[in-house]
Scaffold this active site. Structure first.
Site, PDB file in Angstrom:
ATOM      1  N   GLY A 240       0.755  -1.241   0.000  1.00 56.74           N
ATOM      2  CA  GLY A 240       0.000   0.000   0.000  1.00 56.74           C
ATOM      3  C   GLY A 240       0.786   1.291   0.000  1.00 56.74           C
ATOM      4  CD  GLU A 276      -0.004  -9.343   1.327  1.00 56.18           C
ATOM      5  OE1 GLU A 276      -0.827  -8.507   0.899  1.00 56.18           O
ATOM      6  OE2 GLU A 276      -0.339 -10.407   1.869  1.00 56.18           O
ATOM      7  N   PRO A 277       4.550  -5.487  -0.542  1.00 52.04           N
ATOM      8  CG  PRO A 277       6.833  -4.978  -0.636  1.00 52.04           C
ATOM      9  CD  PRO A 277       5.847  -5.933   0.003  1.00 52.04           C
ATOM     10  NE  ARG A 279       0.448   2.336  -6.170  1.00 47.34           N
ATOM     11  CZ  ARG A 279      -0.598   2.371  -6.993  1.00 47.34           C
ATOM     12  NH1 ARG A 279      -0.502   2.951  -8.173  1.00 47.34           N
ATOM     13  NH2 ARG A 279      -1.752   1.858  -6.624  1.00 47.34           N
ATOM     14  NE  ARG A 315      -2.015   3.137 -11.596  1.00 45.60           N
ATOM     15  CZ  ARG A 315      -1.925   4.330 -11.054  1.00 45.60           C
ATOM     16  NH1 ARG A 315      -1.324   5.305 -11.720  1.00 45.60           N
ATOM     17  NH2 ARG A 315      -2.421   4.565  -9.874  1.00 45.60           N
ATOM     18  CE1 TYR A 319      -8.224   1.884 -10.339  1.00 46.11           C
ATOM     19  CE2 TYR A 319      -6.116   2.097 -11.449  1.00 46.11           C
ATOM     20  CZ  TYR A 319      -7.097   1.307 -10.898  1.00 46.11           C
ATOM     21  OH  TYR A 319      -6.948  -0.038 -10.903  1.00 46.11           O
ATOM     22  CB  CYS A 344     -12.975   5.187 -31.270  1.00 47.07           C
ATOM     23  SG  CYS A 344     -11.935   5.309 -32.721  1.00 47.07           S
ATOM     24  CD  GLU A 345     -13.759   4.034 -24.295  1.00 42.80           C
ATOM     25  OE1 GLU A 345     -14.250   4.443 -23.236  1.00 42.80           O
ATOM     26  OE2 GLU A 345     -13.824   2.849 -24.675  1.00 42.80           O
ATOM     27  CE1 TYR A 373      -1.349  -3.441  -8.781  1.00 41.81           C
ATOM     28  CE2 TYR A 373      -0.240  -1.458  -8.019  1.00 41.81           C
ATOM     29  CZ  TYR A 373      -0.728  -2.726  -7.772  1.00 41.81           C
ATOM     30  OH  TYR A 373      -0.592  -3.274  -6.532  1.00 41.81           O
TER      31      TYR A 373
HETATM   32  N1  LLP Z   1      -1.626  -6.992  -1.001  1.00 43.44           N
HETATM   33  C1  LLP Z   1      -2.901  -7.077  -1.387  1.00 43.44           C
HETATM   34  C2  LLP Z   1      -3.779  -8.047  -0.733  1.00 43.44           C
HETATM   35  C3  LLP Z   1      -3.368  -6.249  -2.418  1.00 43.44           C
HETATM   36  O1  LLP Z   1      -4.645  -6.333  -2.797  1.00 43.44           O
HETATM   37  C4  LLP Z   1      -2.496  -5.324  -3.039  1.00 43.44           C
HETATM   38  C5  LLP Z   1      -2.947  -4.460  -4.129  1.00 43.44           C
HETATM   39  C6  LLP Z   1      -1.155  -5.298  -2.613  1.00 43.44           C
HETATM   40  C7  LLP Z   1      -0.755  -6.134  -1.576  1.00 43.44           C
HETATM   41  C8  LLP Z   1      -0.130  -4.377  -3.215  1.00 43.44           C
HETATM   42  O2  LLP Z   1      -0.433  -3.054  -3.000  1.00 43.44           O
HETATM   43  P1  LLP Z   1       0.622  -1.914  -3.400  1.00 43.44           P
HETATM   44  O3  LLP Z   1       1.809  -2.055  -2.479  1.00 43.44           O
HETATM   45  O4  LLP Z   1       0.984  -2.105  -4.806  1.00 43.44           O
HETATM   46  O5  LLP Z   1      -0.123  -0.653  -3.175  1.00 43.44           O
HETATM   47  N2  LLP Z   1      -4.577  -1.154 -10.140  1.00 43.44           N
HETATM   48  C9  LLP Z   1      -4.498  -0.162  -9.076  1.00 43.44           C
HETATM   49  C10 LLP Z   1      -3.919  -0.732  -7.811  1.00 43.44           C
HETATM   50  C11 LLP Z   1      -4.661  -1.940  -7.295  1.00 43.44           C
HETATM   51  C12 LLP Z   1      -4.071  -2.504  -6.048  1.00 43.44           C
HETATM   52  C13 LLP Z   1      -4.694  -3.800  -5.696  1.00 43.44           C
HETATM   53  N3  LLP Z   1      -4.156  -4.445  -4.565  1.00 43.44           N
HETATM   54  C14 LLP Z   1      -3.696   1.022  -9.576  1.00 43.44           C
HETATM   55  O6  LLP Z   1      -3.252   1.022 -10.739  1.00 43.44           O
HETATM   56  O7  LLP Z   1      -3.520   2.006  -8.854  1.00 43.44           O
END
Ligand code: LLP
Length: 421
Positions: A240, A276-277, A279, A315, A319, A344-345, A373
């Site tokens: 996160g 669980e990093p 991004r 993205r 978002y 085309c949108e 992502y």
């Molecule tokens: N653990 C779990 C259970 C998750 O669902 C996620 C992301 C992560 C770890 C990793 O999170 P991070 O460290 O990457 O923030 N497609 C969206 C992001 C979706 C994230 C989904 N879950 C975007 O492009 O912003």
């Protein structure tokens, strides 16, 4: 920090000029930097230095490319997977099963069986019916599954609604207030070895306070569970942590600040910590390289039409995400422009009224911070083949996913005889 820099007026990644890659592979193309991946892993790990043997399980969903996973596996990371496909990818890239954790609300019996066969480290369960199913599957295989419950702490992560996961109305985890009952019920499931607690409240968090609030709740729950006789030995604090997208915005908390907060909040917890990093490891290690097709006059500002589109990088349309857009060879002048793709949108828009380098047809532009992502969410809308990917390391580079020929898309469809023609 990343390794995309201007050298003699042209952007290169590590020691490879981006125009060399564009000329050889064509555009659009994702380009990743090994040095940036390495740096992000070491910075994240350093932040957690005070912890004893944490498991850092890269969230594969952020970037499942085999070469990226193999790089991260070589650096000692594990994997957080959310499907049988991601599990097989992680293993194929050399990540050992005992460093793999399986998250997600909809694991099927087939996926559970696969993960048990491979011997993964932990399942993060998200509901009681899921716990019952996993227990049955494990028993049918004569084994027990190591599990944690993901709790939903009802904390507002303060991020985009579509990537916020820790509010009670979100589909994720078991309600915090019912956790004691859910854990008690799990004791009656002989196929489970309940070893942990997990939490993940959302993605692209730019404030540590909601994370700290969630972790504090996890700590309190671990105490209660252990007092109730559960042998809780792991705590998975999810991912996160946000990354900088817009250089004009304040920097998100650093991995060092995140690590210091984690170490302070979890001090004395009798568990192995897991993370669980996604991004923060890959985001700034990648850019989407695209060529300007033409520039068209607009009512208020010119439209810069590039050969990348919403199918390559979803993205912004999904978002309203902000990605820095830089000319690979800036002319030195700037203007306000709209950057759009050929689909085309109207949603196929990367930026409106953006102050950016002046570019012309044929110029290359880079969409920055596209390593997370990006390619993984690409599709083939408008019959555009999936975006290829390139990995750079020093002065070496290689295509790590080739651009499929359009024939592959066409041949994938089947016309039954009875359709005629
Ligand atoms: N653990 C779990 C259970 C998750 O669902 C996620 C992301 C992560 C770890 C990793 O999170 P991070 O460290 O990457 O923030 N497609 C969206 C992001 C979706 C994230 C989904 N879950 C975007 O492009 O912003």
């Amino acid at each position: 920090m990343d390794h995309f820099d201007y050298v003699n007026g042209a952007m290169q990644v590590e020691q490879v000029p981006l125009d060399v890659i564009a000329d050889a592979v064509g555009t659009p193309v994702y380009v990743y930097s090994t040095a940036t991946l390495e740096r992000h892993v070491s910075v994240f790990r350093e932040g957690l230095n005070a912890l004893d043997n944490p498991l850092i399980a890269f969230a594969v969903k952020a970037n499942p490319n085999a070469a990226v996973l193999a790089t991260l596996g070589r650096l000692g990371l594990g994997a957080d997977v959310v499907s049988g496909g991601e599990l097989l990818r992680a293993i194929a890239a050399g990540i050992p099963a005992d460093r793999i954790v399986f998250s997600g609300v909809g694991k099927t019996a087939q996926e559970m069986r696969l993960a048990l066969e491979k011997g993964i480290y932990q399942f993060n369960l998200e509901s009681e019916p899921e716990a019952e199913m996993l227990s049955e599957v494990a028993l049918s295989m004569g084994t027990r599954a190591a599990v944690a419950y993901r709790i939903n702490p009802d904390v507002d992560a303060g991020t985009h609604a579509k990537i916020s996961t820790g509010k009670s109305e979100n589909k994720f985890g078991i309600p915090y207030d019912r956790a004691i009952e859910s854990y008690a019920a799990a004791l009656d499931l002989p196929g489970l070895d309940v070893q942990g607690v997990a939490v993940h409240i959302g993605s692209q968090l730019t404030d540590l306070a909601p994370l700290e609030a969630a972790f504090t709740k996890v700590g309190a729950l671990i105490e209660k569970l252990r007092a109730a006789g559960h042998d809780i030995r792991t705590a998975d604090l999810g991912g996160g942590l946000g990354v900088p997208y817009d250089p004009s915005q304040p920097l998100p908390p650093s991995p060092a600040a995140y690590g210091a907060m984690v170490c302070r909040v979890t001090q004395g917890w009798p568990v192995r910590l897991m993370f669980e990093p996604g991004r923060v490891i890959v985001g700034n290690a990648g850019a989407l390289l695209s060529r300007v097709v033409r520039v068209k006059q607009g009512a208020q500002a010119p439209f810069v039409i590039v050969d990348a589109a919403m199918n390559d990088l979803m993205r912004p349309s999904l978002y309203d995400a902000w990605h820095d857009i830089r000319a690979v060879k800036p002319a030195g002048t700037r203007e306000t422009a709209n950057v759009v793709g050929p689909v085309c949108e109207t949603g196929d828009t990367f930026a409106m009224h953006r102050d950016m380098d002046v570019v012309q047809a044929g110029d290359l532009v880079a969409f920055m911070t596209a390593g997370a992502y990006g390619a993984t969410m690409a599709g083939t809308y408008n019959s555009r083949p999936l975006t290829p990917e390139v990995l750079v390391s020093g002065d070496q580079w290689g295509v790590v996913r080739a651009r499929p020929p359009i024939e592959a898309l066409i041949e994938a469809d089947i016309i039954p005889n009875w359709v005629g023609n």
